[in-house]
Design an enzyme around this catalytic site. Sequence first.
Site, PDB file in Angstrom:
ATOM      1  N   GLY A  11     -48.011 -16.268  38.194  1.00  6.03           N
ATOM      2  CA  GLY A  11     -47.935 -16.926  37.851  1.00  6.03           C
ATOM      3  C   GLY A  11     -49.736 -18.232  37.795  1.00  6.03           C
ATOM      4  N   CYS A  12     -49.785 -19.527  38.193  1.00  2.00           N
ATOM      5  CA  CYS A  12     -51.124 -19.278  37.574  1.00  2.00           C
ATOM      6  C   CYS A  12     -51.717 -19.820  39.364  1.00  2.00           C
ATOM      7  CB  CYS A  12     -50.344 -21.583  37.078  1.00  2.00           C
ATOM      8  SG  CYS A  12     -52.261 -22.184  36.943  1.00  2.00           S
ATOM      9  N   PHE A  13     -52.465 -18.935  39.037  1.00  2.00           N
ATOM     10  CA  PHE A  13     -53.284 -18.727  40.110  1.00  2.00           C
ATOM     11  C   PHE A  13     -53.675 -20.017  40.970  1.00  2.00           C
ATOM     12  CE2 PHE A  13     -56.814 -17.155  37.633  1.00  2.00           C
ATOM     13  CZ  PHE A  13     -57.261 -18.401  37.434  1.00  2.00           C
ATOM     14  N   TRP A  14     -54.033 -21.179  40.585  1.00  2.00           N
ATOM     15  CA  TRP A  14     -54.611 -22.511  41.017  1.00  2.00           C
ATOM     16  C   TRP A  14     -53.064 -23.152  42.388  1.00  2.00           C
ATOM     17  CZ3 TRP A  14     -55.240 -26.312  36.282  1.00  2.00           C
ATOM     18  CH2 TRP A  14     -55.883 -25.072  35.635  1.00  2.00           C
ATOM     19  N   HIS A 155     -47.882 -25.430  38.884  1.00  2.00           N
ATOM     20  CA  HIS A 155     -46.417 -25.258  38.434  1.00  2.00           C
ATOM     21  C   HIS A 155     -45.812 -25.114  40.052  1.00  2.00           C
ATOM     22  CE1 HIS A 155     -48.140 -21.313  39.934  1.00  2.00           C
ATOM     23  NE2 HIS A 155     -46.639 -20.943  40.163  1.00  2.00           N
TER      24      HIS A 155
END
Length: 315
Positions: A11-14, A155
């Site tokens: 999912g979101c790499f942050w 997330h």
Amino acid sequence: MELKGIYFAGGCFWGVEHFFKGVTGVISTTPGYANGRFANPTYEQVYKDDTGFAETVRVEYNPAAVSLETLCRLFFMIIDPLSLNKQGEDCGTRYRTGVYYSSKADLPALEAAFAAEAERLGADPVTELGPLQCFYSAEEYHQDYLDKNPSGYCHLSLKTFAYLRVFEKVRMYLAEETDSVARMAEIAAIVHEGMKFFWTGFYRVAEESAAAGKHTDAGRPQLVLGPFQGPPACLRIGYGRGVCGTAWKEARTIVVPDVEQFPGHIACSSASKSEIVVPVFGPDGRVIAVLDIDSDRLATFDSEDAKWLELIVSL
Ligand code: SME
């Protein structure tokens, strides 16, 4: 020190990058784009979702300090492995989950981790497992994004990061200790302090049954109080009694959002409002103890607590 690398799409790499930065033995993390159809993609191109790229984090680690198996188990803690192209609120093929290896020698350990996860879930993960075909670092502003933007979008929940710190402490402190009471005592203290619970402790399956003639449980097996943190608690609990005795009997985690609603709940303290009990399994697969955690608020525990506490007691 010979470093190794592995690539996680979660999912979101942050958030994925921020999570792996908290793992001891991880030397560097690089968010980027993996396994797409052309060279040097930009964020805007990948965002269109027709490039084949997945937001991916390259994790470089020291295998003497953290194993690939541990990294993979932690990765499964932060994804929903049954959700296709959707993690949290983020949808699209760029948010698919995957583990990509650059060395084929990693495949047996990864396959074992996937098989263990499938067994835990009772279903096959949709998470990809395959060779890394290509990887391009993301733009500079994506690197260490949540350090640069501490209140930026993530997330993953704060609870996830709190449990990671607890897990890491347990992994470090217990690395050399084999005595089970010492291990239980340390885990109780680390979980209690790290998560700020009301009562955190173990009940162990007693060697001997309840004393003859003493009460109605005479002759039956019992749990006996083990290392704990918090107010004084009941010393013994019968098989199948209360939340603890039920988790023991049924050999499964029980989450109780409101103790008043659990038939047979044993109130050691009137301040306890919700509870989770996680069985601890011995090498032969039998329950040898339970981890019992109480909260002084209603509905404190959910499936995320269950998943992390099961991982922690499996250590
Ligand atoms: N409430 C538990 C008893 C133990 S105390 O919570 C510490 C139960 O019903 O099993």
